[in-house]
Design a protein around this motif. Structure first.
Motif, PDB file in Angstrom:
ATOM      1  N   ASP A 166      18.392  -8.601  -3.831  1.00 12.74           N
ATOM      2  CA  ASP A 166      18.408  -8.635  -2.373  1.00 12.74           C
ATOM      3  C   ASP A 166      17.060  -9.073  -1.811  1.00 12.74           C
ATOM      4  N   GLY A 167      16.053  -9.003  -2.632  1.00 10.96           N
ATOM      5  CA  GLY A 167      14.731  -9.468  -2.238  1.00 10.96           C
ATOM      6  C   GLY A 167      13.869  -9.647  -3.475  1.00 10.96           C
ATOM      7  N   VAL A 168      12.925 -10.571  -3.400  1.00  9.75           N
ATOM      8  CA  VAL A 168      11.976 -10.791  -4.491  1.00  9.75           C
ATOM      9  C   VAL A 168      10.572 -10.728  -3.901  1.00  9.75           C
ATOM     10  N   ILE A 169       9.738  -9.898  -4.489  1.00  6.50           N
ATOM     11  CA  ILE A 169       8.345  -9.756  -4.065  1.00  6.50           C
ATOM     12  C   ILE A 169       7.442 -10.287  -5.173  1.00  6.50           C
ATOM     13  N   VAL A 170       6.587 -11.244  -4.824  1.00  2.61           N
ATOM     14  CA  VAL A 170       5.586 -11.750  -5.765  1.00  2.61           C
ATOM     15  C   VAL A 170       4.224 -11.253  -5.316  1.00  2.61           C
ATOM     16  N   ILE A 171       3.528 -10.586  -6.223  1.00  5.76           N
ATOM     17  CA  ILE A 171       2.152 -10.168  -5.971  1.00  5.76           C
ATOM     18  C   ILE A 171       1.228 -11.160  -6.678  1.00  5.76           C
ATOM     19  N   ASP A 172       0.513 -11.947  -5.887  1.00  7.30           N
ATOM     20  CA  ASP A 172      -0.440 -12.913  -6.420  1.00  7.30           C
ATOM     21  C   ASP A 172      -1.816 -12.253  -6.444  1.00  7.30           C
ATOM     22  N   ASN A 173      -2.281 -11.963  -7.648  1.00  7.03           N
ATOM     23  CA  ASN A 173      -3.517 -11.196  -7.831  1.00  7.03           C
ATOM     24  C   ASN A 173      -4.750 -12.098  -7.708  1.00  7.03           C
ATOM     25  N   ALA A 174      -4.835 -12.800  -6.561  1.00  6.32           N
ATOM     26  CA  ALA A 174      -5.978 -13.669  -6.245  1.00  6.32           C
ATOM     27  C   ALA A 174      -6.089 -14.853  -7.202  1.00  6.32           C
ATOM     28  N   SER A 175      -4.965 -15.522  -7.459  1.00  9.04           N
ATOM     29  CA  SER A 175      -4.968 -16.690  -8.340  1.00  9.04           C
ATOM     30  C   SER A 175      -5.800 -17.817  -7.740  1.00  9.04           C
ATOM     31  N   THR A 176      -6.350 -18.662  -8.627  1.00  6.10           N
ATOM     32  CA  THR A 176      -7.152 -19.801  -8.199  1.00  6.10           C
ATOM     33  C   THR A 176      -6.610 -21.123  -8.747  1.00  6.10           C
ATOM     34  N   ASP A 177      -5.376 -21.103  -9.268  1.00  4.27           N
ATOM     35  CA  ASP A 177      -4.818 -22.285  -9.928  1.00  4.27           C
ATOM     36  C   ASP A 177      -3.754 -22.995  -9.105  1.00  4.27           C
TER      37      ASP A 177
ATOM     38  N   TYR B 293      12.775 -20.635  -2.226  1.00  2.00           N
ATOM     39  CA  TYR B 293      13.554 -19.488  -2.689  1.00  2.00           C
ATOM     40  C   TYR B 293      13.945 -18.599  -1.510  1.00  2.00           C
ATOM     41  N   PRO B 294      15.189 -18.138  -1.457  1.00  2.00           N
ATOM     42  CA  PRO B 294      15.596 -17.234  -0.379  1.00  2.00           C
ATOM     43  C   PRO B 294      15.109 -15.808  -0.625  1.00  2.00           C
ATOM     44  N   ASN B 295      14.935 -15.076   0.455  1.00  2.71           N
ATOM     45  CA  ASN B 295      14.589 -13.653   0.380  1.00  2.71           C
ATOM     46  C   ASN B 295      13.336 -13.403  -0.465  1.00  2.71           C
ATOM     47  N   LEU B 296      12.384 -14.330  -0.389  1.00  2.00           N
ATOM     48  CA  LEU B 296      11.142 -14.202  -1.144  1.00  2.00           C
ATOM     49  C   LEU B 296      10.010 -13.791  -0.219  1.00  2.00           C
ATOM     50  N   LYS B 297       9.282 -12.759  -0.621  1.00  2.00           N
ATOM     51  CA  LYS B 297       8.082 -12.326   0.083  1.00  2.00           C
ATOM     52  C   LYS B 297       6.911 -12.417  -0.884  1.00  2.00           C
ATOM     53  N   VAL B 298       5.881 -13.116  -0.472  1.00  2.00           N
ATOM     54  CA  VAL B 298       4.697 -13.314  -1.304  1.00  2.00           C
ATOM     55  C   VAL B 298       3.520 -12.592  -0.669  1.00  2.00           C
ATOM     56  N   TYR B 299       2.816 -11.823  -1.473  1.00  2.00           N
ATOM     57  CA  TYR B 299       1.633 -11.100  -1.005  1.00  2.00           C
ATOM     58  C   TYR B 299       0.450 -11.581  -1.843  1.00  2.00           C
ATOM     59  N   VAL B 300      -0.503 -12.243  -1.204  1.00  2.00           N
ATOM     60  CA  VAL B 300      -1.666 -12.799  -1.891  1.00  2.00           C
ATOM     61  C   VAL B 300      -2.847 -11.860  -1.673  1.00  2.00           C
TER      62      VAL B 300
ATOM     63  N   GLY C 164       2.867  -3.760  -5.709  1.00  2.00           N
ATOM     64  CA  GLY C 164       4.248  -4.227  -5.769  1.00  2.00           C
ATOM     65  C   GLY C 164       5.257  -3.107  -5.666  1.00  2.00           C
ATOM     66  N   PHE C 165       5.030  -2.026  -6.402  1.00  2.00           N
ATOM     67  CA  PHE C 165       5.917  -0.857  -6.314  1.00  2.00           C
ATOM     68  C   PHE C 165       5.956  -0.345  -4.877  1.00  2.00           C
ATOM     69  N   ARG C 166       4.773  -0.211  -4.289  1.00  2.00           N
ATOM     70  CA  ARG C 166       4.648   0.366  -2.956  1.00  2.00           C
ATOM     71  C   ARG C 166       5.338  -0.506  -1.908  1.00  2.00           C
ATOM     72  N   LEU C 167       5.113  -1.815  -1.975  1.00  2.00           N
ATOM     73  CA  LEU C 167       5.696  -2.721  -0.986  1.00  2.00           C
ATOM     74  C   LEU C 167       7.214  -2.777  -1.103  1.00  2.00           C
TER      75      LEU C 167
ATOM     76  N   THR D 174       8.330 -17.223   8.066  1.00  2.00           N
ATOM     77  CA  THR D 174       6.989 -17.325   8.637  1.00  2.00           C
ATOM     78  C   THR D 174       5.921 -16.902   7.660  1.00  2.00           C
ATOM     79  N   VAL D 175       4.693 -17.172   8.032  1.00  2.00           N
ATOM     80  CA  VAL D 175       3.531 -16.753   7.266  1.00  2.00           C
ATOM     81  C   VAL D 175       2.744 -15.770   8.100  1.00  2.00           C
ATOM     82  N   SER D 176       2.201 -14.744   7.457  1.00  2.00           N
ATOM     83  CA  SER D 176       1.444 -13.727   8.185  1.00  2.00           C
ATOM     84  C   SER D 176       0.097 -13.521   7.542  1.00  2.00           C
ATOM     85  N   ASP D 177      -0.926 -13.433   8.363  1.00  2.00           N
ATOM     86  CA  ASP D 177      -2.223 -12.969   7.895  1.00  2.00           C
ATOM     87  C   ASP D 177      -2.300 -11.490   8.205  1.00  2.00           C
ATOM     88  N   THR D 178      -2.505 -10.685   7.185  1.00  2.00           N
ATOM     89  CA  THR D 178      -2.512  -9.241   7.373  1.00  2.00           C
ATOM     90  C   THR D 178      -3.702  -8.630   6.663  1.00  2.00           C
TER      91      THR D 178
END
Length: 344
Positions: free
Chosen positions: A32-43, A54-61, A75-78, A320-324
């Protein structure tokens, strides 16, 4: 219908991440949703995700790399705070079969029909050559006549386990509600062992034979500083040694288990010194010393994410994109929306 969120942790492995996400989005039972945690990648991981559809995708950088432990904590918390009933967790080098999630859910339904409580459900992991990897520990729970009870569910294609890894693990919301989150300050190597030991204090997890995943890059076997030849990984062995001693201290039933663990680390230290591997010996010694003062606290799943003390920006690929500023005032439902080109 219950909401299932996948949580994928990634760092500088965009090609592996792409394969992982393709497999996750090819499940016979869609998330129902996919969360990607990007741990400060530089690539270029963030750009790749921004350009995906991708549908229902939330990315947290994340603004900085807070280790696998911190990334999984986030990731667990979000996922929990986004209302997930089940959280399906993996690294970016895990490739699930199309029916991996479906098999986990079928096993969960079978356990519920039998009124058997479970802390989590776990997929069987294999290497590219078909070897078993990430083997969990069999549950040590006994039945009413004093025998280990793990064979009871073999006929149903599952066995109860306790210590496990975050390689395709399905966690019900109730487990996070009761036991909280992985310990972020462990940084790397051991947070999954600590967490699965914690949540199986009352009820076991279950390894599901039919639910299978491919775990890439595992042919070198378990973590071992003796055979380590990657200079970039060497510093992480300090955390491994510290976390090993911490976990044994926290969960051992008798002091002799802790003494045995410390003795094993000391033997390793002297072995490295005899081989004149002085840098490796220094890393082991640093881990031992840090373990003396390492008493991290557990966090509840609904605790504010500001405890991680990082900044984050997030976006959804189909909206949308959010700065948080997560380290200051995060709210999943009150992010200020920006156009996607605001990040470039």
């Amino acid at each position: 219908m219950q909401k299932i969120f996948a949580v994928i942790l990634t760092y500088n492995r965009k090609d592996l991440l792409k394969r992982c996400m393709e497999a996750v989005y090819s499940q016979t039972r869609q998330c129902d949703g996919v969360i990607v945690i990007d741990n400060a990648s530089t690539d270029g991981t963030e750009q790749q995700l921004l350009e995906s559809a991708y549908p229902n995708l939330k990315v947290y950088v994340l603004s900085s790399n807070i280790g696998a432990s911190g990334g999984f904590n986030a990731g667990f918390r979000l996922a929990y705070q986004n209302g997930a009933d089940f959280i399906w967790v993996m690294d970016d080098d895990v490739i699930p079969n199309p029916d991996t999630l479906s098999c986990l859910l079928k096993a969960d339904e079978k356990l519920q029909r039998k009124n058997i409580n479970r802390a989590y459900l776990l997929s069987s992991a294999y290497t590219e050559s078909g070897l078993v990897t990430n083997t969990p520990g069999l549950s040590l729970q006994e039945n009413e006549i004093g025998y280990l009870s793990w064979p009871e569910m073999i006929e149903h294609g599952m066995v109860p386990v306790w210590r496990a890894t975050f390689v395709s693990i399905l966690l019900p919301r109730s487990t996070l509600t009761k036991y909280g989150l992985p310990i972020a300050s462990m940084f790397i190597w051991g947070e999954d062992s600590e967490y699965t030991l914690r949540v199986t204090r009352d009820n076991p997890g279950f390894l599901i034979g039919e639910s299978k995943v491919l775990h890439l890059r595992q042919e070198n076997g378990p973590i071992n500083i003796l055979s380590e030849n990657n200079p970039g990984r060497m510093k992480y062995h300090k955390y491994f040694m510290r976390n090993k001693i911490f976990i044994t201290r926290k969960y051992s039933l008798h002091y002799r288990q802790l003494i045995s663990e410390i003795y094993g680390v000391l033997r390793l230290l002297f072995k490295l010194l005899r081989k004149k591997h002085f840098h490796k010996a220094k890393v082991v010694l640093q881990g031992m010393i840090e373990s003396v003062f390492f008493f991290p606290e557990e966090e509840s799943a609904d605790a504010p994410i500001s405890s991680l003390k990082i900044k984050i920006h997030s976006f959804e690929t189909d909206s949308t994109v959010s700065d948080t500023v997560v380290g200051l005032n995060y709210s999943p439902s009150k992010n200020s929306a920006l156009h996607s080109n605001g990040l470039h």
